[in-house]
Motif scaffolding. Sequence first.
Motif, PDB file in Angstrom:
ATOM      1  N   THR A   1      80.820  36.845  15.795  1.00  0.00           N
ATOM      2  CA  THR A   1      81.860  36.134  15.055  1.00  0.00           C
ATOM      3  C   THR A   1      81.248  35.061  14.161  1.00  0.00           C
ATOM      4  OG1 THR A   1      83.198  36.409  17.017  1.00  0.00           O
ATOM      5  CG2 THR A   1      84.070  34.981  15.316  1.00  0.00           C
ATOM      6  N   HIS A   2      80.231  34.383  14.720  1.00  0.00           N
ATOM      7  CA  HIS A   2      79.645  33.286  13.970  1.00  0.00           C
ATOM      8  C   HIS A   2      79.008  33.771  12.667  1.00  0.00           C
ATOM      9  CE1 HIS A   2      79.041  29.058  14.411  1.00  0.00           C
ATOM     10  NE2 HIS A   2      77.864  29.169  13.838  1.00  0.00           N
ATOM     11  N   GLY A   3      78.285  34.903  12.776  1.00  0.00           N
ATOM     12  CA  GLY A   3      77.678  35.465  11.572  1.00  0.00           C
ATOM     13  C   GLY A   3      78.740  35.841  10.555  1.00  0.00           C
TER      14      GLY A   3
ATOM     15  N   GLY B   1      78.442  40.046   7.203  1.00  0.00           N
ATOM     16  CA  GLY B   1      77.704  39.008   7.907  1.00  0.00           C
ATOM     17  C   GLY B   1      77.584  39.197   9.398  1.00  0.00           C
ATOM     18  N   MET B   2      78.279  40.202   9.932  1.00  0.00           N
ATOM     19  CA  MET B   2      78.425  40.273  11.369  1.00  0.00           C
ATOM     20  C   MET B   2      77.121  40.330  12.140  1.00  0.00           C
ATOM     21  SD  MET B   2      81.289  42.550  13.052  1.00  0.00           S
ATOM     22  CE  MET B   2      82.653  41.944  12.156  1.00  0.00           C
ATOM     23  N   PHE B   3      76.194  41.167  11.671  1.00  0.00           N
ATOM     24  CA  PHE B   3      74.966  41.322  12.444  1.00  0.00           C
ATOM     25  C   PHE B   3      73.871  40.360  12.011  1.00  0.00           C
ATOM     26  CE2 PHE B   3      76.904  45.241  13.800  1.00  0.00           C
ATOM     27  CZ  PHE B   3      76.516  45.273  15.109  1.00  0.00           C
ATOM     28  N   GLU B   4      74.203  39.460  11.097  1.00  0.00           N
ATOM     29  CA  GLU B   4      73.193  38.537  10.583  1.00  0.00           C
ATOM     30  C   GLU B   4      72.547  37.732  11.709  1.00  0.00           C
ATOM     31  OE1 GLU B   4      73.955  36.264   6.658  1.00  0.00           O
ATOM     32  OE2 GLU B   4      73.392  38.353   6.668  1.00  0.00           O
ATOM     33  N   VAL B   5      73.350  37.266  12.628  1.00  0.00           N
ATOM     34  CA  VAL B   5      72.838  36.390  13.682  1.00  0.00           C
ATOM     35  C   VAL B   5      72.481  37.171  14.932  1.00  0.00           C
ATOM     36  CG1 VAL B   5      73.302  34.292  14.948  1.00  0.00           C
ATOM     37  CG2 VAL B   5      74.410  34.660  12.780  1.00  0.00           C
TER      38      VAL B   5
ATOM     39  N   PHE C   1      84.350  44.783  17.007  1.00  0.00           N
ATOM     40  CA  PHE C   1      85.747  44.853  16.573  1.00  0.00           C
ATOM     41  C   PHE C   1      86.457  43.513  16.772  1.00  0.00           C
ATOM     42  CE2 PHE C   1      90.258  45.915  17.097  1.00  0.00           C
ATOM     43  CZ  PHE C   1      90.452  46.462  15.837  1.00  0.00           C
ATOM     44  N   SER C   2      86.245  42.891  17.940  1.00  0.00           N
ATOM     45  CA  SER C   2      86.927  41.611  18.183  1.00  0.00           C
ATOM     46  C   SER C   2      86.414  40.542  17.225  1.00  0.00           C
ATOM     47  CB  SER C   2      86.745  41.165  19.626  1.00  0.00           C
ATOM     48  OG  SER C   2      85.377  40.980  19.903  1.00  0.00           O
ATOM     49  N   ALA C   3      85.085  40.573  16.965  1.00  0.00           N
ATOM     50  CA  ALA C   3      84.535  39.601  16.020  1.00  0.00           C
ATOM     51  C   ALA C   3      85.167  39.796  14.648  1.00  0.00           C
ATOM     52  CB  ALA C   3      83.021  39.756  15.925  1.00  0.00           C
ATOM     53  N   PHE C   4      85.358  41.074  14.269  1.00  0.00           N
ATOM     54  CA  PHE C   4      85.972  41.359  12.972  1.00  0.00           C
ATOM     55  C   PHE C   4      87.385  40.791  12.911  1.00  0.00           C
ATOM     56  CE2 PHE C   4      88.674  44.255  10.494  1.00  0.00           C
ATOM     57  CZ  PHE C   4      88.115  44.044   9.248  1.00  0.00           C
TER      58      PHE C   4
END
Lengths: 133, 120, 151
Positions: free
Chosen positions: B73-75, B91-95, C131-134
């Motif tokens: 989430t942070h990324g 950005g999701m996998f950035e971090v 998915f939840s992060a998205f």
Amino acid sequence: MKRKLAIAAACLLLAGCGAGNGEIRVSGGKPDESLKVEEVLKEKDDRITSAVAVFVQEDLLVVVEVRPLSRFSKAKIEEELTKKMEKAFPDQTVTLSADRKIYWETDKLDELEEEDKLHKKVETIKSLSKEET
Amino acid sequence: MMASFLIAFVVGGLFCVIGQLLFDVAKLSPGHTLCILVVSGAVLDGFGLYEPLIDFAGAGATIPITSFGNSLTHGALQEAEKHGLVGVITGMFEVTSSGISAAILFGFIASLLFRSKSRP
Amino acid sequence: MDRQAYSQMEQQVTPKVPLGLNLMKAFLTGGIICAIGEGVMYFYMYFFDFTERTAGNPTVATMIFIAMLLTGFGKYKRIAQFGGAGSAVPVTGFGNAMISAAIEHRTEGYVLGVGGNMFKLAGSVIVFGVFSAFVVALIKTILVKFGVVGW
């Protein structure tokens, strides 16, 4: 593996305990400037256990050690103090951090004598403190 | 110094207690438990609560699997702050990359080095 | 015997594990793993240029490396038997799930066996995490756009 870890942990313990001793230390500045730094930091005394401030030319590095239980609001404390410091020293580029790594590095700055080395180190510390995640 | 180890121990332990409660009381499978923890980590970061927890507990908050959801989430949020909605996906996998890439890499290396003991 | 009777019998036969003891064990195991992680973090902060904020990534990678060694030598199974969730919740459990799957399925070949089965257990964690992060990031970004909350 276990033994090596134990040795490493022991080294870290010894090295870590030597650093902060509940004091505010200011170096490299004029007497009135160091008084000012102490004044700003004293206001938040209950959350900060120790602090080091170093004046290097136009840079002012301030590192604080936050009380373990106050670390939840570490980011907030950093923000507040940065604002106060910038207000108190408008001519200086203020870098303030509550990070342990940056504390150690800034604490070591006094030992460096040569001007360029010092300057380089300050730049490294500044870039470290800006790094995100 | 000692305090930070103690805090990491207690916070990390509490995460595991939550996991064990989900195992024993809610009778969930390990897979479900881990998914719930990851999702809750992501939600906590959405409210901006997980970063202070990391500041507080250090490894006690980064080692449990909840930090995985947090860093995803942070990324995404970091990138979204810069590039708007597209950043949420890019950005999701950035971090997070270090955890997953390490797991894939070491998993493959392990399959080269070690032999399964349960089967011939 | 129908399903209900079976589940009743199953409950009678399976020994009752005391909940408190299990929680205690999980707390201890997870706590020790996290304390070791804290030690690794200090190692990276002290000897390399990592700050508290950046040291988390190499720490996680190192913990997974340790999990690889323990899994490879068959020790992680014993930790898991003792600790329950205490060994599953830290990233070492995530690493163990992937690594043990990789080792187990090697006999089926590297592409179909190792590559295909590695994510069998860990895949769901990644899928739900992503998915939840998205969803969370999307909601927050939209809320910020409308000025409801700040970053």
